[in-house]
Design a protein around this motif. Sequence first.
Motif, mmCIF file in Angstrom:
data_model
loop_
_atom_site.group_PDB
_atom_site.id
_atom_site.type_symbol
_atom_site.label_atom_id
_atom_site.label_comp_id
_atom_site.label_asym_id
_atom_site.label_seq_id
_atom_site.Cartn_x
_atom_site.Cartn_y
_atom_site.Cartn_z
ATOM 1 N N LYS A 56 -56.220 -20.498 24.641
ATOM 2 C CA LYS A 56 -55.427 -21.288 23.701
ATOM 3 C C LYS A 56 -55.929 -22.725 23.652
ATOM 4 O O LYS A 56 -55.944 -23.365 22.596
ATOM 5 C CB LYS A 56 -53.965 -21.284 24.129
ATOM 6 C CG LYS A 56 -53.314 -19.917 24.009
ATOM 7 C CD LYS A 56 -51.824 -20.060 23.730
ATOM 8 C CE LYS A 56 -51.196 -18.697 23.538
ATOM 9 N NZ LYS A 56 -50.870 -18.045 24.828
ATOM 10 N N ASN A 170 -60.479 -14.289 23.199
ATOM 11 C CA ASN A 170 -60.894 -15.543 23.834
ATOM 12 C C ASN A 170 -62.410 -15.703 23.823
ATOM 13 O O ASN A 170 -63.115 -15.089 24.618
ATOM 14 C CB ASN A 170 -60.374 -15.603 25.274
ATOM 15 C CG ASN A 170 -60.771 -16.910 25.951
ATOM 16 O OD1 ASN A 170 -61.139 -17.868 25.269
ATOM 17 N ND2 ASN A 170 -60.698 -16.933 27.264
ATOM 18 N N GLN B 76 -52.957 -18.288 17.050
ATOM 19 C CA GLN B 76 -51.539 -17.985 16.823
ATOM 20 C C GLN B 76 -51.264 -17.452 15.415
ATOM 21 O O GLN B 76 -50.251 -16.830 15.175
ATOM 22 C CB GLN B 76 -50.717 -19.270 17.016
ATOM 23 C CG GLN B 76 -49.830 -19.280 18.236
ATOM 24 C CD GLN B 76 -50.604 -19.619 19.493
ATOM 25 O OE1 GLN B 76 -51.756 -19.267 19.636
ATOM 26 N NE2 GLN B 76 -49.956 -20.299 20.420
#
Lengths: 208, 153
Positions: A56, A170, B76
């Motif tokens: 993230k 990722n 997201q």
Amino acid sequence: MSQKRGFLNHIRPHGVSEKAMSFGYTFCLGGVSFLAFIVLGLTGILLMFHYLPGAKSGYASVTTLASVIPFGGLIRNLHFWAGQVMVVSVSLHMVRVVRTKSYRPPKEWNWLVGMSLLVLTLVLDFTGYLLRGSQESGAAAAVAVHILTLLPGIGRPLAQMFLGEVSAANSSTLMVYVWHCVALPFLALWLQMFHFWKIRKDGGVRPL
Amino acid sequence: MAGIRTLRDEDGCSKIGVPGRKKVLVRGVSMKTGSSGSERINLSWAEREMLAGLVFLTALVLVSALFPAAVGTGPQAPLLRHAAAPWIFGPIQVLLLYVPPLVGAWLIPGVFLIFLFLFPWLSRGRGARPAFYFFVFFAGAVLVLLAMYVWLG
Ligand code: HEM
């Protein structure tokens, strides 16, 4: 200033042939590639002050850089555009070397150094794209892993060694980060220094 | 032309060049030529390179100020259905539409790369012409595939 002393004259010749300096011979493409590389190094270090690799945090730090950090957007844009320019200028530089037949002996070994630099430039561009941490980067990472694992036997270990645990979810792993920010740039810098030294050893840029 | 001086080769490279032959050199230090009144300043190679560098850097800053780099789609966000490779690998992505993965991702790029690495040796003697044509063919193919990549989005 004495003509024979001075730092510039120490690393470069006292005189350079007019032909080598003419724009139409080299189109400044090697020089542009090197300058783009320097810009990439400097802006890259500045980006590293804020960038945090991670599933993230990679993407989050890129968006913060692009929109919150003062001048972060400009630094990032400079890094991006210098990278695109370098891919194009290195490729065209190779075409120039073919056009002027500058790959002929004794310059064939420097051609090999140049080719290694071309491959490094492409890999640097690709790993930089992965560090963005977007979904597009994730897709690119997944494709890269898939392509590597197509190779029977050595594919999977290769993917493990060079890309680590990257996945569609990722692409901004520590391994990609270290390759992109430390290992590959240092290798490229060293090869470029060798490239420049070899140019002089081979008699300088001049028609053979 | 401004900047031309005929000098003996003093750059230490003459071992491989033609020893002692006179060459037209651009000096490392700028100098004035001509009598007073019609004086011209000959730019040294260092100054010419710095000028070229400044032009390049100015253009780069302008482009960077005007065209921001994309950030892409965040992790997201709703999942993407279609993702394109970065443009430098666009040619491979287009190839993969038409040929099996091992051929499009390994065989063809691999042959091209090995050909490029060996180019100076392949283009010796009688091989010069075919090697050159191969080079032009491969370079043209990369450009066509790039154009298709842009076209197909
Ligand atoms: C990071 C990438 C590279 C950088 C920074 C670079 C830089 C340079 C520079 C500054 C020169 C002096 C002349 C000129 O500007 O054209 C040069 C010459 C040369 N480069 Fe490169 N280069 C790179 C990649 C390559 C590649 C990809 C090739 C070929 C595959 C190559 C092969 C050569 C050769 C053979 C010469 C000697 C040319 C001559 O004597 O006319 N280089 N390079």
